[in-house]
Scaffold this motif. Structure first.
Motif, PDB file in Angstrom:
ATOM      1  N   LEU A 282       0.831  -1.214   0.000  1.00 56.22           N
ATOM      2  CA  LEU A 282       0.000   0.000   0.000  1.00 56.22           C
ATOM      3  C   LEU A 282       0.860   1.256   0.000  1.00 56.22           C
ATOM      4  O   LEU A 282       0.573   2.218  -0.714  1.00 56.22           O
ATOM      5  N   ALA A 283       1.904   1.236   0.811  1.00 61.40           N
ATOM      6  CA  ALA A 283       2.766   2.418   0.911  1.00 61.40           C
ATOM      7  C   ALA A 283       3.437   2.732  -0.413  1.00 61.40           C
ATOM      8  O   ALA A 283       3.541   3.883  -0.823  1.00 61.40           O
ATOM      9  N   VAL A 284       3.890   1.681  -1.110  1.00 60.71           N
ATOM     10  CA  VAL A 284       4.631   1.868  -2.358  1.00 60.71           C
ATOM     11  C   VAL A 284       3.694   2.205  -3.514  1.00 60.71           C
ATOM     12  O   VAL A 284       3.933   3.147  -4.278  1.00 60.71           O
ATOM     13  N   GLN A 285       2.607   1.448  -3.639  1.00 61.88           N
ATOM     14  CA  GLN A 285       1.733   1.595  -4.807  1.00 61.88           C
ATOM     15  C   GLN A 285       0.684   2.679  -4.647  1.00 61.88           C
ATOM     16  O   GLN A 285       0.420   3.431  -5.570  1.00 61.88           O
ATOM     17  N   ARG A 286       0.101   2.746  -3.480  1.00 65.77           N
ATOM     18  CA  ARG A 286      -1.029   3.660  -3.303  1.00 65.77           C
ATOM     19  C   ARG A 286      -0.573   5.033  -2.833  1.00 65.77           C
ATOM     20  O   ARG A 286      -1.122   6.054  -3.250  1.00 65.77           O
ATOM     21  N   HIS A 287       0.408   5.056  -1.960  1.00 67.99           N
ATOM     22  CA  HIS A 287       0.842   6.327  -1.383  1.00 67.99           C
ATOM     23  C   HIS A 287       2.177   6.800  -1.936  1.00 67.99           C
ATOM     24  O   HIS A 287       2.743   7.783  -1.460  1.00 67.99           O
ATOM     25  N   LEU A 288       2.702   6.054  -2.915  1.00 63.58           N
ATOM     26  CA  LEU A 288       3.871   6.467  -3.686  1.00 63.58           C
ATOM     27  C   LEU A 288       5.111   6.727  -2.838  1.00 63.58           C
ATOM     28  O   LEU A 288       5.921   7.607  -3.151  1.00 63.58           O
ATOM     29  N   ILE A 289       5.262   5.965  -1.778  1.00 58.95           N
ATOM     30  CA  ILE A 289       6.513   6.008  -1.019  1.00 58.95           C
ATOM     31  C   ILE A 289       7.523   5.143  -1.756  1.00 58.95           C
ATOM     32  O   ILE A 289       7.250   3.975  -2.018  1.00 58.95           O
ATOM     33  N   PRO A 290       8.661   5.666  -2.132  1.00 64.13           N
ATOM     34  CA  PRO A 290       9.635   4.876  -2.906  1.00 64.13           C
ATOM     35  C   PRO A 290      10.013   3.590  -2.176  1.00 64.13           C
ATOM     36  O   PRO A 290      10.192   3.585  -0.956  1.00 64.13           O
ATOM     37  N   LEU A 291      10.136   2.498  -2.930  1.00 62.93           N
ATOM     38  CA  LEU A 291      10.471   1.206  -2.337  1.00 62.93           C
ATOM     39  C   LEU A 291      11.768   1.272  -1.541  1.00 62.93           C
ATOM     40  O   LEU A 291      11.898   0.648  -0.489  1.00 62.93           O
ATOM     41  N   ARG A 292      12.730   2.064  -2.024  1.00 61.81           N
ATOM     42  CA  ARG A 292      14.018   2.157  -1.330  1.00 61.81           C
ATOM     43  C   ARG A 292      13.886   2.816   0.042  1.00 61.81           C
ATOM     44  O   ARG A 292      14.789   2.712   0.880  1.00 61.81           O
ATOM     45  N   ARG A 293      12.757   3.497   0.269  1.00 63.77           N
ATOM     46  CA  ARG A 293      12.551   4.149   1.559  1.00 63.77           C
ATOM     47  C   ARG A 293      11.623   3.341   2.473  1.00 63.77           C
ATOM     48  O   ARG A 293      11.117   3.849   3.465  1.00 63.77           O
ATOM     49  N   THR A 294      11.354   2.099   2.098  1.00 61.10           N
ATOM     50  CA  THR A 294      10.598   1.204   2.970  1.00 61.10           C
ATOM     51  C   THR A 294      11.483   0.032   3.346  1.00 61.10           C
ATOM     52  O   THR A 294      12.350  -0.374   2.562  1.00 61.10           O
ATOM     53  N   ILE A 295      11.285  -0.516   4.527  1.00 64.28           N
ATOM     54  CA  ILE A 295      12.067  -1.666   4.962  1.00 64.28           C
ATOM     55  C   ILE A 295      11.176  -2.591   5.787  1.00 64.28           C
ATOM     56  O   ILE A 295      10.420  -2.135   6.646  1.00 64.28           O
ATOM     57  N   PHE A 296      11.233  -3.868   5.472  1.00 65.11           N
ATOM     58  CA  PHE A 296      10.538  -4.903   6.241  1.00 65.11           C
ATOM     59  C   PHE A 296      11.622  -5.671   6.979  1.00 65.11           C
ATOM     60  O   PHE A 296      12.492  -6.287   6.362  1.00 65.11           O
ATOM     61  N   THR A 297      11.588  -5.637   8.300  1.00 59.36           N
ATOM     62  CA  THR A 297      12.680  -6.220   9.070  1.00 59.36           C
ATOM     63  C   THR A 297      12.136  -7.055  10.217  1.00 59.36           C
ATOM     64  O   THR A 297      10.929  -7.087  10.468  1.00 59.36           O
ATOM     65  N   PHE A 298      13.034  -7.741  10.898  1.00 60.19           N
ATOM     66  CA  PHE A 298      12.664  -8.629  11.994  1.00 60.19           C
ATOM     67  C   PHE A 298      13.417  -8.246  13.258  1.00 60.19           C
ATOM     68  O   PHE A 298      14.567  -7.818  13.206  1.00 60.19           O
ATOM     69  N   ALA A 299      12.768  -8.433  14.393  1.00 59.39           N
ATOM     70  CA  ALA A 299      13.443  -8.155  15.658  1.00 59.39           C
ATOM     71  C   ALA A 299      14.558  -9.158  15.906  1.00 59.39           C
ATOM     72  O   ALA A 299      15.640  -8.801  16.339  1.00 59.39           O
ATOM     73  N   LYS A 300      14.286 -10.459  15.598  1.00 57.00           N
ATOM     74  CA  LYS A 300      15.303 -11.460  15.894  1.00 57.00           C
ATOM     75  C   LYS A 300      15.336 -12.638  14.929  1.00 57.00           C
ATOM     76  O   LYS A 300      16.393 -13.140  14.614  1.00 57.00           O
ATOM     77  N   SER A 301      14.189 -13.138  14.518  1.00 58.28           N
ATOM     78  CA  SER A 301      14.080 -14.460  13.915  1.00 58.28           C
ATOM     79  C   SER A 301      15.014 -14.683  12.731  1.00 58.28           C
ATOM     80  O   SER A 301      14.833 -14.134  11.648  1.00 58.28           O
ATOM     81  N   ARG A 302      16.022 -15.517  12.937  1.00 59.52           N
ATOM     82  CA  ARG A 302      16.950 -15.850  11.851  1.00 59.52           C
ATOM     83  C   ARG A 302      16.263 -16.712  10.797  1.00 59.52           C
ATOM     84  O   ARG A 302      16.577 -16.627   9.616  1.00 59.52           O
ATOM     85  N   MET A 303      15.332 -17.554  11.223  1.00 55.75           N
ATOM     86  CA  MET A 303      14.601 -18.413  10.296  1.00 55.75           C
ATOM     87  C   MET A 303      13.815 -17.562   9.300  1.00 55.75           C
ATOM     88  O   MET A 303      13.945 -17.721   8.086  1.00 55.75           O
ATOM     89  N   LEU A 304      13.001 -16.640   9.807  1.00 59.59           N
ATOM     90  CA  LEU A 304      12.203 -15.796   8.921  1.00 59.59           C
ATOM     91  C   LEU A 304      13.093 -14.902   8.073  1.00 59.59           C
ATOM     92  O   LEU A 304      12.811 -14.654   6.900  1.00 59.59           O
ATOM     93  N   HIS A 305      14.157 -14.404   8.670  1.00 56.45           N
ATOM     94  CA  HIS A 305      15.096 -13.544   7.954  1.00 56.45           C
ATOM     95  C   HIS A 305      15.684 -14.280   6.760  1.00 56.45           C
ATOM     96  O   HIS A 305      15.784 -13.738   5.655  1.00 56.45           O
TER      97      HIS A 305
END
Length: 623
Positions: A282-305
């Motif tokens: 939504l942020a990238v497509q609808r609200h035009l926030i550049p993908l390079r300025r978004t980050i999906f990260t994890f607190a710890k999980s090495r498996m999910l990472h």
């Protein structure tokens, strides 16, 4: 799925408005006055129009429930005039008589004639319902019933209708012919006649009602769709409310850039990660926030990472996803933190992201308070709220409650929360579900069933608490877990692969060999499988005399967990309440038991624990 009424239109047309309402009200009705008024006015009028259109043999289903509290107002069933196929017409009914001025914050929402009150656009609503049925309803998904849609807004004057299709709503203009307003009865009659044959709709109605909801797989590989500028999943039930709240947050952020935050609390299987990926879309497509300025990260999980990182690599994206601990402020406008409950230093993380001279940004925390599994993990909703308020940010808090992992109609996860944490279970008895829980005394029987599932194309895995040490030497076939079963047979398995970079293949493998390896808490969070087997050993037992859960430290061989407790006790003034260790172990069991989508098998070492769990599940109609 449930509904309030399903009958022939001709018979329903003979009822008075009050009789129609009384026929629809269940004995234990919780339907408020506004809902009843909608039936008395909108539904009654719709039935009369269909009946006078010469289509009295069609069938009408009213208040068909989807997921959670969402319901389709009416579904008209019959056969297509053009193709002769079963046809179900979704009718989204609205009582609106005026559209507010000033516009909405997003095209999916319509401003009402009240200050700051917004409702979903009727066109967006009807297509959302259509999409949900196409994706999850077994009969519709199999293309056995054709769908059509319309919005019935009999109170809205014709002069108000253009407001639904101009300015920010221009994208919906192509569907204006599917919206029927006041004095549109002749046009609606003509439209219904063009859709349906004049014949009985009973067969289509019964076929539709015989369908069930099937959970479509939406996992971490959805990141590849986002990178290709596509959505990762259809939002369902309470996920929709989170999306709308995030839309409003982004709209405010664009008008007045400043630090903002959202906390999404949800139990295991409610789709937190899927929502997080969708919010990035939504942020990238609808609200035009550049993908390079978004980050999906994890607190710890090495498996999910590792899984997400390899999925991104497979999609051709070279970005490296840092852990939260390694995340610099950078110039991000959106930071989404999955598994945020595993954060160990919440104030410091928030200071790094939104401290002085940092770029304005939106922070999204995906949290489950009952998935903290180590003593230093403290990213609960309460702790996050306190830290954000201290930083001058008032977070928007949303909750995901509808279970989407083990079947929309199943409340197994809610019962687990009652079992371990005394949370109240849903008051109503659950509808029939395909999810199955099996308690058995034979480990070898579970093993055979899991391997059979795996060989037939389903994903199946063993899970167990860390009650056995991992061998330092990793020779092939060297087992870690040895159990003498209740029938005297020896049962042995090895732990899951290590290091964590090898877990990606273990997670996605379709080989039956993976059933010979047992997953632990360190490869469970955030992931799910079709079937699981769980070994309930003695690190957590039920004390029948004291009526409480007991942690058996000598049975627990998780050295990292124990070391964390030892280190914590050395810290002066460390807040370590009584029972905290037992709660963390209960969290681990809760996570391990909630990994299945279709069914789970459970083996117990301790008879008293088995009896207690059986009684709780049986009382909740799980067994």
């Amino acid at each position: 799925m449930s509904y309030l009424i399903a009958d022939q239109v001709g018979r329903l047309a003979q009822l008075s408005p009050d009789d129609l309402v009384n026929k629809m009200l269940p004995p234990d009705s919780t339907h408020n006055f506004e809902e009843q008024r909608s039936w008395r006015e909108s539904l009654y009028r719709l039935i009369q129009i269909v009946n006078t259109s010469g289509l009295s043999d069609l069938w009408l289903i009213a208040e068909y429930s989807l997921i959670g509290t969402h319901r389709i107002d009416a579904i008209i069933c019959g056969f297509s005039r053009l193709f002769g196929r079963p046809l179900a017409l979704i009718v989204e009914s609205k009582q609106w008589n005026k559209i507010g001025d000033g516009g909405a914050q997003h095209a999916d929402q319509v401003k009402m004639n009240f200050a700051n009150e917004y409702r979903m656009h009727p066109v967006a609503q009807m297509f959302q319902y259509e999409h949900q049925l196409e994706t999850n309803h077994s009969v519709v998904k199999a293309d056995n019933i054709q769908l059509a849609v319309l919005a019935f807004m009999h109170n809205l004057p014709e002069s108000q209708k253009p407001k639904l299709f101009t300015d920010e709503y221009r994208a919906f203009a192509q569907y204006a012919h599917l919206v029927f307003v006041k004095d549109d009865e002749a046009r609606l009659t003509h439209y219904l006649g063009s859709l349906f044959k004049k014949c009985s709709g009973e067969q289509t109605a019964k076929q539709f009602l015989a369908g069930h909801y099937e959970l479509s797989r939406a996992d971490f590989f959805g990141i590849t769709k986002i990178l290709q500028r596509k959505d990762n999943a259809v939002m369902l039930a309470d996920q929709i409310e989170v999306s709308l709240a995030f839309d409003q947050l982004c709209a405010e952020f664009k008008k007045n850039p400043r630090h903002m935050a959202m906390i999404v609390q949800g139990s295991a299987g409610t789709g937190k990660t899927i929502v997080g990926l969708h919010l990035e879309y939504l942020a990238v497509q609808r609200h035009l926030i550049p993908l390079r300025r978004t980050i999906f990260t994890f607190a710890k999980s090495r498996m999910l990472h590792n899984i997400l990182g390899q999925a991104m690599s497979a999609s051709g994206d070279p970005r490296q996803l840092p852990y939260l601990d390694m995340l610099s402020e950078h110039d991000y406008s959106l930071v989404i933190i999955d598994e945020a409950h595993r954060m160990s230093d919440v104030p410091q993380h928030i200071y790094t992201l939104v401290g002085p001279n940092t770029r304005p940004k939106i922070l999204v925390f995906l949290v489950d308070d009952h998935q903290c599994v180590h003593v230093k993990e403290c990213g609960t909703e309460f702790v996050l709220k306190c830290a954000l308020l201290t930083a001058g940010i008032t977070p928007v808090c949303k909750r995901l409650t509808v279970q989407k992992r083990c079947g929309f109609e199943n409340h197994f996860t809610a019962v687990l929360r009652h079992l371990f944490f005394d949370e109240q279970t849903p008051s109503q008895e659950p509808a029939a579900s395909q999810f199955q829980v099996t308690i058995t005394d034979s480990l070898s029987a579970i093993d055979k069933r899991l391997k059979a599932h795996q060989e037939h194309g389903f994903s199946a895995r063993w899970f167990a608490p860390m009650d056995w040490l991992r061998r330092r030497s990793r020779e092939f076939g060297a087992d870690d877990i040895f159990i003498r079963d209740h029938d005297g047979q020896e049962f042995s398995k090895e732990w899951h692969p290590y290091p964590h970079r090898l877990l990606y293949e273990w997670y996605k493998s379709q080989s039956a060999k993976v059933v010979d390896q047992v997953g632990s808490i360190y490869c469970a969070q955030g992931l799910d499988y079709d079937y699981t087997g769980f070994i309930w050993n003695d690190s957590l037992r039920w004390d029948a005399r004291a009526k409480r859960w007991v942690y058996c430290e000598k049975e627990h061989q998780d050295l990292s967990f124990k070391l964390g407790i030892t280190d914590a006790l050395k810290v002066r003034n460390f807040n370590f309440p009584s029972g905290a260790v037992t709660t963390l172990v209960m969290n681990q069991y809760y996570i391990l038991l909630s990994r299945a989508r279709r069914g789970t098998y459970i083996w117990f070492k301790d008879a008293a624990t088995k009896r207690h769990v059986y009684d709780v599940l049986h009382a909740a109609h799980i067994l």
